[in-house]
Motif scaffolding. Structure first.
Motif, short mmCIF file in Angstrom:
data_model
loop_
_atom_site.label_atom_id
_atom_site.label_comp_id
_atom_site.label_asym_id
_atom_site.label_seq_id
_atom_site.Cartn_x
_atom_site.Cartn_y
_atom_site.Cartn_z
N HIS A 259 -3.61 -1.92 -0.20
CA HIS A 259 -4.31 -0.07 0.15
C HIS A 259 -4.46 -0.16 1.48
CE1 HIS A 259 -6.52 3.50 0.30
NE2 HIS A 259 -7.42 2.78 0.83
N PHE A 260 -3.70 0.52 2.66
CA PHE A 260 -3.49 0.35 3.72
C PHE A 260 -4.54 0.86 4.29
CE2 PHE A 260 1.31 1.49 2.77
CZ PHE A 260 1.27 0.39 3.24
N CYS A 261 -5.41 -0.06 5.63
CA CYS A 261 -6.40 0.63 5.84
C CYS A 261 -6.47 1.59 7.13
CB CYS A 261 -7.48 -0.44 6.52
SG CYS A 261 -6.70 -1.82 7.64
N CYS A 262 -5.04 1.35 8.00
CA CYS A 262 -4.83 2.13 9.58
C CYS A 262 -3.46 2.75 9.24
CB CYS A 262 -4.82 0.85 10.12
SG CYS A 262 -5.99 -0.08 10.08
N ALA A 263 -3.28 3.37 7.92
CA ALA A 263 -2.33 4.22 7.95
C ALA A 263 -1.88 4.97 9.25
CB ALA A 263 -1.72 4.56 5.85
N ASP A 264 -3.16 5.58 9.51
CA ASP A 264 -2.95 6.81 10.41
C ASP A 264 -3.27 6.55 11.30
OD1 ASP A 264 -6.04 5.17 10.80
OD2 ASP A 264 -6.65 6.78 10.33
N PHE A 265 -3.04 5.91 12.20
CA PHE A 265 -2.41 5.12 13.39
C PHE A 265 -1.50 3.71 13.41
CE2 PHE A 265 -6.77 3.45 12.91
CZ PHE A 265 -6.51 1.74 13.99
N ASP A 266 -2.07 3.40 13.07
CA ASP A 266 -1.08 1.61 13.05
C ASP A 266 0.19 1.16 12.11
OD1 ASP A 266 -0.74 -0.84 14.01
OD2 ASP A 266 -2.77 -1.55 14.36
N GLU A 267 1.11 1.46 12.89
CA GLU A 267 2.17 1.02 12.04
C GLU A 267 2.83 -0.66 11.64
OE1 GLU A 267 7.28 2.23 12.91
OE2 GLU A 267 5.44 3.36 13.61
N VAL A 268 2.61 -1.13 12.86
CA VAL A 268 2.85 -3.08 12.69
C VAL A 268 1.48 -3.71 11.52
CG1 VAL A 268 2.05 -4.19 14.07
CG2 VAL A 268 2.66 -2.91 15.65
N PHE A 269 0.27 -2.95 11.85
CA PHE A 269 -0.36 -3.27 10.45
C PHE A 269 -0.02 -3.04 9.55
CE2 PHE A 269 -4.04 -4.07 8.49
CZ PHE A 269 -4.77 -5.74 9.45
N THR A 270 0.82 -1.53 9.39
CA THR A 270 0.72 -0.79 7.81
C THR A 270 1.95 -2.69 7.65
OG1 THR A 270 -0.51 0.69 8.89
CG2 THR A 270 1.34 0.64 7.23
N ASN A 271 2.23 -2.59 8.93
CA ASN A 271 4.29 -3.09 7.92
C ASN A 271 3.62 -4.54 7.76
OD1 ASN A 271 6.30 -1.49 8.32
ND2 ASN A 271 6.08 -0.85 10.47
N MET A 272 2.63 -5.30 8.78
CA MET A 272 2.62 -5.86 8.49
C MET A 272 1.59 -6.58 6.71
SD MET A 272 -0.47 -8.42 8.25
CE MET A 272 -1.95 -7.45 8.48
N GLN A 273 1.20 -5.62 6.63
CA GLN A 273 0.01 -5.12 5.14
C GLN A 273 1.11 -5.45 4.65
OE1 GLN A 273 -3.13 -2.12 5.77
NE2 GLN A 273 -3.98 -3.18 4.39
N TYR A 274 2.64 -4.18 4.69
CA TYR A 274 3.16 -4.70 3.47
C TYR A 274 4.28 -5.58 3.31
CZ TYR A 274 7.74 -3.22 1.08
OH TYR A 274 8.85 -3.04 0.46
N ASP A 275 4.30 -6.66 4.04
CA ASP A 275 4.92 -7.52 3.58
C ASP A 275 3.98 -8.46 3.15
OD1 ASP A 275 7.05 -6.22 5.16
OD2 ASP A 275 6.72 -7.98 7.38
N ARG A 276 3.05 -8.74 2.44
CA ARG A 276 2.23 -9.58 2.62
C ARG A 276 2.63 -8.58 0.83
NH1 ARG A 276 -2.91 -10.26 6.02
NH2 ARG A 276 -2.60 -11.76 7.57
N PHE A 277 2.38 -7.73 0.37
CA PHE A 277 2.52 -7.59 -0.68
C PHE A 277 3.33 -7.60 -1.30
CE2 PHE A 277 3.07 -2.62 -2.95
CZ PHE A 277 2.07 -3.07 -4.22
N ALA A 278 4.52 -7.26 -0.30
CA ALA A 278 5.88 -6.87 -1.46
C ALA A 278 5.98 -9.00 -1.97
CB ALA A 278 7.14 -6.84 0.24
N ASP A 279 5.42 -9.91 -0.36
CA ASP A 279 5.71 -11.04 -1.11
C ASP A 279 4.51 -11.62 -2.25
OD1 ASP A 279 7.18 -11.64 1.33
OD2 ASP A 279 5.42 -12.42 2.50
#
Ligand SMILES: *Cc1c(COP(=O)(O)O)cnc(C)c1O
Length: 370
Positions: A158-178
């Motif tokens: 679950h993304f916590c900042c998809a409404d404003f933080d592209e960098v953090f969202t991408n970081m979350q995605y990378d961890r998810f993909a791993d």
């Protein structure tokens, strides 16, 4: 409905929004109907999202899941929050999918004969709510649940900042993909997007999006959605007051001149919280200030010109936008609509026709026997 305070949900607009979001993301749609579909009525919203092509419904708890089952929903149904391993038999019997989210949960579930239990692995990638925090815990729980006969159908975060933080969202995605890669499993459902991410976040891995608030037209990244919900009441009394007269509990408002005051049958017990004092509602072409303290069941507003009794008043809708109301109240639209209480009648537009929800408690019961 005898008391004229209601929330309207246009299910045709709801369906249009789901179709639009499905078109935008090109993935399967998991419609998040937790908390009685954000206060809008889960069984009603369910009809609309399913007709529009939603592939799965999601709720927050086993109680909410069973309510949808009791309403006759037989399709894919996922719980997003925590569950009690003691209830594994109920989850299996009702074919409800649940998240595996921490080592203790997995260890307890494997003791409960979970063969056939449908599981989505929940990965915490930065929100720190529920979900496995380490690859080791994730792998271990996955192995033991699989070994115990669980059907591991999905994986999500679950993304916590998809409404404003592209960098953090991408970081979350990378961890998810791993995490997805680590387990090397053929998942039927891979999902990470909430409403906002559904519109802007593109990835090659996930195959479903979880949409909640956007069902109701609220999205940071697109204005192509319709606005299906509005809240209304009507004027029950109109009076003129003299300069110096006070209004409401604690006399917090004093008329500066001769003023026209209307009373509305809506108050904080309807979810129209006291912080609405000083805000505006819409009546007969006027923006009218809420004057004096909001009462439990009633509210007073100041009019520029007199209106007949029963004149409609918009609390939020086409003139007073829900998002502006949320900003005024220093909150988010989710909180405002979830707090609209059960006392407020829900009316629905469905296939162009108006339907009114019968308040179950207006039906005869013998709960009080003396
Ligand atoms: C509530 C929730 C959603 C939906 O979020 P919106 O911002 O309303 O789209 C999606 N996933 C999880 C895990 C949630 O708790």
């Amino acid at each position: 409905m005898y008391r004229n305070t209601w929330m309207e949900v246009n299910l045709d607009a709801v369906a249009d929004n789901v179709r639009k979001l499905k078109e935008i993301c090109g993935k399967k749609i998991i419609a998040v109907l937790k908390a009685d579909a954000y206060g809008c009525g889960d069984s009603h919203v369910a009809r609309a999202v399913l007709e529009a092509g939603a592939d799965m419904l999601a709720v927050s708890s086993l109680d909410e899941a069973l309510m949808l089952r009791n309403e006759g929903y037989e399709g894919e149904l996922l719980i997003l929050g925590a569950t009690d391993p003691e209830d594994v038999p109920v989850m299996i019997e009702n074919s409800i999918s649940v998240p595996a989210y921490c080592p203790e949960w997995a260890d307890a579930v494997v003791q409960k004969n979970p063969a056939g239990l449908k599981v989505h692995m929940k990965v915490d990638t930065g929100m720190n709510r529920i979900g496995f925090k380490t690859p080791e815990d994730l792998q271990k729980a996955f192995n033991e649940l699989k070994e115990a006969g669980c059907l591991i159908e999905g994986i999500f975060t679950h993304f916590c900042c998809a409404d404003f933080d592209e960098v953090f969202t991408n970081m979350q995605y990378d961890r998810f993909a791993d995490a997805v890669e680590l387990l090397g499993h053929e998942f039927k459902w891979i999902h990470c997007d909430n409403s906002d991410a559904t519109v802007w976040f593109k990835d090659p891995l996930s195959n479903a999006c979880r949409i909640g608030i956007s069902i109701y037209g609220i999205n940071t990244y697109t204005d192509e959605l319709r606005h299906p919900i509005s809240m209304h009441t009507t004027v029950t009394m109109v009076k003129e007051i003299m300069p110096g007269e006070k209004i409401g509990y604690s006399s917090t408002y004093t008329a500066k001149k001769k003023e026209i005051i209307a009373t509305l049958p809506v108050g904080y017990a309807d979810g129209f919280i006291r912080a609405n004092k000083g805000r505006k509602v819409w009546c007969d072409g006027m923006e009218c200030e809420v004057v004096g303290n909001v009462c439990m069941d009633q509210t007073m507003i100041r009019l520029e010109h007199a209106v007949p009794l029963n004149t409609p008043v918009e609390i939020f809708g086409p003139h007073i936008h829900l998002e502006d109301m949320a900003a005024d109240l220093n909150t988010i639209p989710y909180e405002i609509i979830c707090l609209i209480s059960g006392r407020v009648t829900r009316t629905y537009i469905w296939h162009g026709r108006e339907e009114q929800e019968e308040n179950a408690r207006l039906l005869k019961s013998t709960a009080i026997e003396v």
